[in-house]
Design an enzyme around this catalytic site. Structure first.
Site, PDB file in Angstrom:
ATOM      1  N   CYS A 214      -2.059  -3.120  -8.614  1.00 19.20           N
ATOM      2  CA  CYS A 214      -1.897  -1.940  -7.766  1.00 19.20           C
ATOM      3  C   CYS A 214      -1.496  -0.724  -8.594  1.00 19.20           C
ATOM      4  CB  CYS A 214      -0.899  -2.197  -6.649  1.00 19.20           C
ATOM      5  SG  CYS A 214       0.727  -2.721  -7.207  1.00 19.20           S
TER       6      CYS A 214
ATOM      7  N   LYS B 230       3.829 -16.757   3.348  1.00 18.26           N
ATOM      8  CA  LYS B 230       2.388 -16.973   3.410  1.00 18.26           C
ATOM      9  C   LYS B 230       1.745 -16.356   2.171  1.00 18.26           C
ATOM     10  CE  LYS B 230      -1.973 -15.449   4.799  1.00 18.26           C
ATOM     11  NZ  LYS B 230      -2.491 -16.010   3.532  1.00 18.26           N
TER      12      LYS B 230
ATOM     13  N   GLU C 294       3.935  -2.484   0.711  1.00 25.19           N
ATOM     14  CA  GLU C 294       3.516  -1.955  -0.586  1.00 25.19           C
ATOM     15  C   GLU C 294       2.006  -2.127  -0.666  1.00 25.19           C
ATOM     16  OE1 GLU C 294       5.172  -0.134  -2.479  1.00 25.19           O
ATOM     17  OE2 GLU C 294       7.131  -0.480  -1.576  1.00 25.19           O
TER      18      GLU C 294
ATOM     19  N   GLU D 193      -9.458   2.944  -3.969  1.00 24.00           N
ATOM     20  CA  GLU D 193      -8.987   1.913  -4.890  1.00 24.00           C
ATOM     21  C   GLU D 193     -10.095   0.885  -5.124  1.00 24.00           C
ATOM     22  OE1 GLU D 193      -4.922  -0.589  -5.529  1.00 24.00           O
ATOM     23  OE2 GLU D 193      -5.843  -0.754  -3.545  1.00 24.00           O
TER      24      GLU D 193
END
Length: 487
Positions: free
Chosen positions: A288, A179, A254, A389
């Site tokens: 990231c 997906k 992750e 973040e």
């Protein structure tokens, strides 16, 4: 360049291209030109996912019984197909996600390399002989595939991340239900066409596009999916982990990062500036591993800041297909709004805006999701922009008086993905390597460098403490079986 516009892409299930039973599609738009639709993808429902999971389950046993070398041959073929279509895939990535064309070409080439790397892994050992206390017995280990693996990937690396999950899943004998992020599902479909061109057996790899609340959640809950590998935000990752744990599925997460670069008093400042800009602002900061916090020794703070601003102020914004562009747009309106929201919060909490911080005024950029590269001064550790973040082109400058203070500050976040330091002193390097709570630490190099043959993953809330890529991937995608044989 070959342009694909307004084509409708189907799900890939059981070796066939199939429309969703919902009969609904949605357009994927160009973030550099919001009125341009680059293609349409399926708005799938649970019934589509069920069909894909059934196809993967049916193919699982036969695929798992093949030798690693045989599976590797199909990965080589997929690599060749992707290499033949490299420029087409890269152009679509740029048009759909916004990163510059050179970056997109590099990412697609990396996908080719990952496929070839894991094709070779099919010839490596999968176990060890272990001495038995029974002198007449033979004891050894081997590894079994998990079965059907659900692969859920983000929009920021629409080729590399899916490939670095799918390739090891396949080489170690699993089948896949994939997906992709809906924002970059057209690029994902082109990658899936390469697997189709390679001629993999029906059902070995399947793709279902759709919303995370439907297809992503469906993968988490599906009884025929034995494992889930996920890359995305820490908030969604925790939901994946909890859902998988509830039904006993294996999971790999992750997630986010708040990655620091430390600039020591003895650093090569020009090198540190270049790496900070590259690590923090390339791909519009949408990595990231992107540099977010810049922790600078007081002795060189002002000089470093001046050099940094001189470079940042020369950055050229524009479409990633324009050869003069250094930084493209945010990937979506939602991401642009998020970045602008964090910038506003930084100002409200007392950080000093040195440059950027708003949408650019140039007329030719008004139709895209652009934000100026942004640098804040006077950032303290408790500020939101120092803790959360942002996933955008925002750098937070922080001043320290010692290496010890710098490392303590660098560790003072919930994340631990990547970190870097710039110093000439071997003692400082070793202290940083030893004390830094991050899964990837780099010395005199930007925080955003990841190599396909090396383990990748984070500490603290950046991951589920597993590792991706390289030979480490076998640990997630297989189960160890201990065998004892006595004649």
């Amino acid at each position: 360049m070959n342009t694909i516009s307004n084509r409708t892409f189907l799900n890939y299930i059981g070796g066939q291209w199939i429309a969703s039973v919902s009969n609904e599609t949605e357009g994927s738009i160009n973030p550099a030109s919001r009125h341009e639709t680059v293609g349409f993808v399926q708005k799938s429902v649970q019934a589509d996912l069920d069909q894909a999971a059934a196809a993967a389950k049916q193919a699982s046993r036969a695929w798992g019984r093949l030798s690693g070398a045989a599976r590797g041959e199909w990965l080589y073929k997929a690599a060749n197909a992707l290499e033949r279509r490299l420029e087409e895939v890269a152009e679509m990535m740029t048009r759909e996600m916004g990163k510059t064309y050179p970056e997109a070409k590099g990412e697609t080439a990396r996908g080719v390399a990952i496929l070839r790397y894991y094709a070779g892994e099919g010839m490596r050992r999968v176990g060890d002989v272990i001495p038995s206390t029974d002198s007449e017995g033979l004891m050894f280990t081997t590894r079994d595939p998990l079965g059907v693996v659900g692969v859920i990937t983000p929009w920021n690396f629409p080729v590399a991340i899916p490939v670095w999950k799918i390739a090891p899943a396949l080489i170690y004998g699993n089948t896949v239900v994939f997906k992709p992020a809906q924002e970059t599902a057209v690029t994902a479909a082109l990658v899936m066409e390469c697997f189709h061109e390679a001629g993999l057996p029906a059902g070995v790899v399947n793709m279902v596009t759709g919303r995370g609340t439907v297809i992503g959640q469906g993968i988490i809950d599906h009884p025929d999916i034995q494992a889930i590998t996920f890359t995305g935000s820490d908030k969604v990752g925790k939901q994946v982990g909890l859902g998988a744990l509830k039904r006993g599925a294996k999971y790999q997460l992750e997630m986010g990062g708040k990655n620091p670069v430390i600039v020591a008093a003895d650093a090569d400042l020009d090198l540190a500036v270049e790496a900070t800009i590259s690590g923090g602002l390339r791909s519009t900061g949408q990595k990231c591993t992107a540099t977010s916090r810049v922790i600078i020794h007081a002795e060189v703070y002002e000089v470093f800041k001046r050099k940094l601003l001189d470079k940042v102020n020369t950055i050229q914004l524009g479409s990633g297909l324009d050869g003069s562009t250094w930084m493209g747009p945010c990937a979506s309106q939602s991401q642009l709004d998020t970045v602008l929201g964090y910038i506003e919060q930084g100002k409200q909490e007392g950080a000093v805006l040195l440059c950027g911080g708003k949408k650019p005024a140039a007329a030719q950029l008004q139709d895209g999701f652009y934000v100026e590269p942004t640098v804040f001064d006077g950032v303290s550790r408790e500020m939101t922009i120092a803790q959360e973040e942002i996933f955008g082109p925002v750098l937070a400058l922080m001043k320290v008086d010692s290496l010890e203070e710098a490392i303590e500050l660098a560790n003072d976040v919930k994340f631990g993905l990547s970190a870097s330091i710039f110093t000439r002193d071997i003692g400082s390097m070793l202290s940083f390597i030893r004390e830094m709570d991050a899964g990837l630490v780099r010395v005199n190099a930007e925080s955003a460098g990841v190599e396909l043959q090396a383990p990748f993953g984070g500490m603290k809330q950046s991951s589920s403490h597993s590792r991706e890529q390289g030979q480490a991937a076998i640990e997630f995608f297989t189960s160890i079986k201990t065998v004892f044989v006595k004649g």
